[in-house]
Motif scaffolding. Structure first.
Motif, PDB file in Angstrom:
ATOM      1  N   ARG A 149      -6.895   2.599  -0.355  1.00 27.09           N
ATOM      2  CA  ARG A 149      -8.300   2.538   0.040  1.00 27.09           C
ATOM      3  C   ARG A 149      -9.048   1.380  -0.607  1.00 27.09           C
ATOM      4  NH1 ARG A 149      -9.671   9.070  -0.322  1.00 27.09           N
ATOM      5  NH2 ARG A 149      -7.804   9.758   0.783  1.00 27.09           N
ATOM      6  N   LEU A 150      -8.362   0.569  -1.361  1.00 29.80           N
ATOM      7  CA  LEU A 150      -9.071  -0.487  -2.085  1.00 29.80           C
ATOM      8  C   LEU A 150      -9.547  -1.621  -1.183  1.00 29.80           C
ATOM      9  CD1 LEU A 150      -7.543  -1.172  -5.605  1.00 29.80           C
ATOM     10  CD2 LEU A 150      -9.681  -0.077  -4.986  1.00 29.80           C
ATOM     11  N   ASP A 151      -8.878  -1.824  -0.052  1.00 29.82           N
ATOM     12  CA  ASP A 151      -9.332  -2.890   0.851  1.00 29.82           C
ATOM     13  C   ASP A 151     -10.780  -2.665   1.272  1.00 29.82           C
ATOM     14  OD1 ASP A 151      -7.011  -4.294   0.730  1.00 29.82           O
ATOM     15  OD2 ASP A 151      -6.248  -3.672   2.687  1.00 29.82           O
ATOM     16  N   GLN A 199       0.812  -1.211   0.000  1.00 28.76           N
ATOM     17  CA  GLN A 199       0.000   0.000   0.000  1.00 28.76           C
ATOM     18  C   GLN A 199       0.848   1.265   0.000  1.00 28.76           C
ATOM     19  OE1 GLN A 199      -3.095  -0.190   2.970  1.00 28.76           O
ATOM     20  NE2 GLN A 199      -3.941  -2.070   2.118  1.00 28.76           N
ATOM     21  N   GLY A 200       2.120   1.121  -0.316  1.00 27.89           N
ATOM     22  CA  GLY A 200       2.952   2.289  -0.528  1.00 27.89           C
ATOM     23  C   GLY A 200       3.302   3.078   0.720  1.00 27.89           C
ATOM     24  N   TYR A 201       3.471   2.387   1.852  1.00 30.81           N
ATOM     25  CA  TYR A 201       3.845   3.112   3.072  1.00 30.81           C
ATOM     26  C   TYR A 201       5.311   3.538   3.058  1.00 30.81           C
ATOM     27  CZ  TYR A 201      -0.642   1.855   5.121  1.00 30.81           C
ATOM     28  OH  TYR A 201      -1.988   1.726   5.373  1.00 30.81           O
ATOM     29  N   ALA A 202       6.101   2.965   2.180  1.00 25.70           N
ATOM     30  CA  ALA A 202       7.477   3.394   1.921  1.00 25.70           C
ATOM     31  C   ALA A 202       8.445   3.097   3.051  1.00 25.70           C
ATOM     32  CB  ALA A 202       7.519   4.883   1.567  1.00 25.70           C
ATOM     33  N   GLN A 203       8.070   2.261   3.996  1.00 27.50           N
ATOM     34  CA  GLN A 203       9.007   1.897   5.062  1.00 27.50           C
ATOM     35  C   GLN A 203      10.233   1.190   4.482  1.00 27.50           C
ATOM     36  OE1 GLN A 203       8.681   2.646   8.488  1.00 27.50           O
ATOM     37  NE2 GLN A 203       7.164   3.982   7.529  1.00 27.50           N
ATOM     38  N   CYS A 204      10.006   0.354   3.474  1.00 23.77           N
ATOM     39  CA  CYS A 204      11.122  -0.372   2.867  1.00 23.77           C
ATOM     40  C   CYS A 204      12.070   0.588   2.143  1.00 23.77           C
ATOM     41  CB  CYS A 204      10.597  -1.438   1.911  1.00 23.77           C
ATOM     42  SG  CYS A 204       9.516  -0.810   0.612  1.00 23.77           S
ATOM     43  N   ALA A 205      11.508   1.573   1.454  1.00 26.30           N
ATOM     44  CA  ALA A 205      12.346   2.539   0.738  1.00 26.30           C
ATOM     45  C   ALA A 205      13.173   3.377   1.708  1.00 26.30           C
ATOM     46  CB  ALA A 205      11.471   3.444  -0.129  1.00 26.30           C
ATOM     47  N   PHE A 206      12.653   3.581   2.903  1.00 27.01           N
ATOM     48  CA  PHE A 206      13.388   4.343   3.924  1.00 27.01           C
ATOM     49  C   PHE A 206      14.508   3.493   4.529  1.00 27.01           C
ATOM     50  CE2 PHE A 206      13.821   5.411   8.475  1.00 27.01           C
ATOM     51  CZ  PHE A 206      14.315   6.708   8.344  1.00 27.01           C
ATOM     52  N   VAL A 258     -19.304  -4.921  -7.649  1.00 27.69           N
ATOM     53  CA  VAL A 258     -18.576  -6.115  -8.083  1.00 27.69           C
ATOM     54  C   VAL A 258     -17.090  -5.844  -8.323  1.00 27.69           C
ATOM     55  CG1 VAL A 258     -20.596  -7.196  -9.122  1.00 27.69           C
ATOM     56  CG2 VAL A 258     -19.153  -5.703 -10.518  1.00 27.69           C
ATOM     57  N   GLY A 259     -16.682  -4.573  -8.292  1.00 25.18           N
ATOM     58  CA  GLY A 259     -15.272  -4.296  -8.549  1.00 25.18           C
ATOM     59  C   GLY A 259     -14.939  -2.839  -8.262  1.00 25.18           C
ATOM     60  N   ALA A 260     -13.653  -2.543  -8.280  1.00 24.75           N
ATOM     61  CA  ALA A 260     -13.192  -1.166  -8.101  1.00 24.75           C
ATOM     62  C   ALA A 260     -11.806  -1.048  -8.710  1.00 24.75           C
ATOM     63  CB  ALA A 260     -13.161  -0.771  -6.623  1.00 24.75           C
ATOM     64  N   VAL A 261     -11.493   0.138  -9.205  1.00 28.76           N
ATOM     65  CA  VAL A 261     -10.163   0.410  -9.730  1.00 28.76           C
ATOM     66  C   VAL A 261      -9.682   1.728  -9.125  1.00 28.76           C
ATOM     67  CG1 VAL A 261     -11.048   1.607 -11.778  1.00 28.76           C
ATOM     68  CG2 VAL A 261      -8.752   0.625 -11.816  1.00 28.76           C
ATOM     69  N   SER A 262      -8.401   1.779  -8.814  1.00 25.04           N
ATOM     70  CA  SER A 262      -7.838   3.009  -8.258  1.00 25.04           C
ATOM     71  C   SER A 262      -6.674   3.479  -9.121  1.00 25.04           C
ATOM     72  CB  SER A 262      -7.355   2.783  -6.817  1.00 25.04           C
ATOM     73  OG  SER A 262      -6.203   1.958  -6.801  1.00 25.04           O
ATOM     74  N   PHE A 263      -6.551   4.765  -9.250  1.00 24.59           N
ATOM     75  CA  PHE A 263      -5.369   5.404  -9.810  1.00 24.59           C
ATOM     76  C   PHE A 263      -4.725   6.175  -8.666  1.00 24.59           C
ATOM     77  CE2 PHE A 263      -5.315   5.536 -14.642  1.00 24.59           C
ATOM     78  CZ  PHE A 263      -6.204   4.469 -14.790  1.00 24.59           C
ATOM     79  N   ASN A 264      -3.598   5.698  -8.193  1.00 27.30           N
ATOM     80  CA  ASN A 264      -2.819   6.382  -7.163  1.00 27.30           C
ATOM     81  C   ASN A 264      -3.592   6.577  -5.860  1.00 27.30           C
ATOM     82  OD1 ASN A 264      -0.664   6.715  -9.059  1.00 27.30           O
ATOM     83  ND2 ASN A 264      -1.850   8.361  -9.996  1.00 27.30           N
ATOM     84  N   LEU A 265      -4.558   5.717  -5.590  1.00 27.06           N
ATOM     85  CA  LEU A 265      -5.266   5.704  -4.303  1.00 27.06           C
ATOM     86  C   LEU A 265      -5.460   4.254  -3.835  1.00 27.06           C
ATOM     87  CD1 LEU A 265      -8.112   8.435  -4.432  1.00 27.06           C
ATOM     88  CD2 LEU A 265      -6.097   8.389  -2.953  1.00 27.06           C
TER      89      LEU A 265
END
Length: 540
Positions: free
Chosen positions: A470-472, A11-18, A460-467
């Motif tokens: 919140r898909l969970d 989910q892009g929390y970026a802990q690994c990148a840090f 029945v579905g959802a798509v996100s662009f850069n969000l």
């Protein structure tokens, strides 16, 4: 060391990148890129990153321990206990699904013999980086081997294709003439790239598909030679990702496709038009409703492409991104319910035979499995998603060595991701069955939004662009069959949240005939042995 990230879960929390910036880095606000084969000197940082990941999406070598002790007595029948201790299991398909199944078998205490069969000479490797990190030059195709999360203690038969399955003798036949006896077999042979249909044009130097390590390495070499222009044929996810890579590398690129917009089949025309805008904003020459009529060479090298709109393009590289072909030919004659749509199975991953009888010793997982899916009105579908391969393989492995009362159904909500032009695109559920779509959060203009899909008044579905974080929430709505459109208390969009037609291509399922439902074949290829025919033979 080997690393892989479950980017469906990330989910892009970026802990690994840090914590390990040499291995992980962010693209935009939430998309993650990673080096799948970092130097061993970075092991400590990578392990810290894996431990810190809030959603535990990082997987590294030897991160789980196989159960070596004998399974507890009395929890299953003597037959199941014997299978678990001394059984013979063959996995055909040394793929992501095959490796995950092998790891699951050992982690569940299977101590019998395990054989892995693969037609490629390589250890199982991760395919998503082939169209991303490999083409941009961050890693080589040889760096994409999947981590071994535990010692699977298997006999590896790599570079040898399976050629037949004899269910009378429980034997897998190999191309080198060998035969492998089994008590359980898992079929995870996946798909191969659909080639350009004109053979002599497909053989031109510069024409590529993108499925294997060799494909990726050859294409990368051509891109580094600064071609005049790259032609991408097809605008699904692979084609769109390749267009994105060309833009990133500064290589002129044309995308030609027969559909009206990119991603038409997967996400519908509403989202496809947004994708088309993004492509053109980034300088892609996008040709919708346009077919490539021929590829022309000179001296064996690709030079030009002729398009149905009458134009002729000077190109040095063509990437054929026309989908995949399921690797099921070797199963012809096995009596299983197999065809171009895949190998049919129940939700426990047990294969069906052509008479729709469930088998008890043949299991199937991954891109080749054709399973009833609740998200698709219980139609038989195949899902070529990374996460589906993992979850289905784990369920199949568990069920292969479990008593009937302890078996699991594979009912996971489908999910996938893609990184294109700096946009992190994620989806959950089954958008292709939707009849409506509504932007429920964020702003399309900002390229940060979520759109929900509805079918007959249900989500029945959802798509996100850069969000994607919140898909969970939407996955939960899908599981509950929540009403669609969402109420105003559940939406927060700067755009008009009204539901509009989703605009998918008409989709046909092979479900109009009892046999065809299972085998996926044309009705003229009926292979089931009908009851009245059986009785007729019996009465002769």
């Amino acid at each position: 060391m080997r690393v892989v990230v479950d980017l469906t879960r990330c989910q892009g929390y970026a802990q690994c990148a840090f914590l390990a910036p040499e291995v992980f880095h962010m693209v935009g606000d939430e998309a993650l890129m990673f080096d799948p084969a970092p130097d061993d000197s970075l092991r400590k940082q990578v392990l810290r990153a894996a431990a810190a990941c809030p959603v535990q999406a990082l997987q590294v070598d030897m991160s789980i321990s196989p159960r070596r002790e004998a399974p507890p007595a009395g929890t299953a029948s003597p037959k199941t206990e014997e299978l678990k201790r001394n059984g013979r299991i063959v996995i055909v398909g040394a793929s992501l699904a095959g490796l995950r199944a092998a790891e699951m078998l050992r982690s569940e205490g299977f101590t019998g013999t395990l054989t892995m069969v693969g037609d490629e000479p390589h250890d199982p490797y991760d395919r998503p980086p082939l169209s991303k990190q490999v083409q941009t030059g961050w890693v080589t195709s040889a760096d994409t081997a999947l981590p071994r999360r535990c010692d699977v203690d298997a006999e590896w038969r790599l570079g040898t294709a399976a050629t037949g399955l004899d269910r009378q003798r429980n034997v897998v036949q190999l191309a080198d003439g060998a035969e492998l006896e089994f008590d359980r077999v898992l079929i995870s042979t996946g798909v191969r790239a659909r080639p350009w249909p004109v053979a002599h044009e497909a053989e031109l130097d510069g024409v590529f598909t993108l499925r294997t390590r060799e494909d990726a390495a050859g294409l990368r070499e051509k891109l580094m030679a600064k071609p005049r222009r790259v032609l991408v044929i097809g605008a699904g996810f692979t084609g769109s990702e390749m267009a994105s890579v060309c833009v990133e590398l500064g290589v002129p690129v044309t995308v030609a496709q027969s559909g009206p917009v990119p991603l038409y089949g997967a996400l519908g025309a509403v989202i496809g038009r947004i994708s088309a805008e993004i492509m053109r904003e980034r300088g892609v020459d996008l040709r919708n409703d346009t077919r490539v009529t021929s590829l022309e060479g000179d001296g064996g090298r690709l030079r030009r492409a002729h398009l149905s709109d009458g134009t002729v393009l000077d190109v040095d590289v063509a990437v054929v991104a026309l989908g995949g072909i399921r690797n099921v030919e070797w199963l012809q004659g096995s009596g299983l319910a197999v065809g171009e749509w895949g190998l049919a199975c129940d939700t426990g991953c047990r294969a069906f035979d052509a008479n729709a009888l469930v088998t008890d010793d043949v299991f199937v997982a991954g891109d080749v499995a054709r399973q009833r899916q609740p998200m698709f009105n219980y139609q038989y579908v195949t899902l070529e998603h990374w996460s589906n391969s993992v979850t289905q393989a784990e369920v199949a492995a568990h069920n292969m060595i479990s008593a009937e009362s302890d078996r699991w159904p594979h009912l996971a909500v489908p999910a996938f991701w893609s990184l294109q032009f700096g946009n992190n695109i994620k989806s959950v559920g089954a958008p292709p069955i939707a009849d409506q779509i509504a932007v429920t959060q964020g702003s399309v203009a900002d390229r940060r939004f979520i759109a929900a899909y509805g079918y007959h008044g249900r989500v029945v579905g959802a798509v996100s662009f850069n969000l994607g974080r919140r898909l969970d929430y939407y996955a939960g709505l899908i599981e509950q069959a929540a009403p669609f459109p969402l109420g105003p208390e559940l939406t927060n969009s700067a755009d008009d949240p009204s539901a509009v037609p989703a605009e998918f291509p008409e989709r046909t399922f092979p479900g109009y005939d009892a046999t065809v439902v299972v085998t996926g074949q044309d009705p003229s290829e009926r292979r089931a042995t009908l009851v009245h025919a059986t009785l007729a033979r019996r009465n002769r």
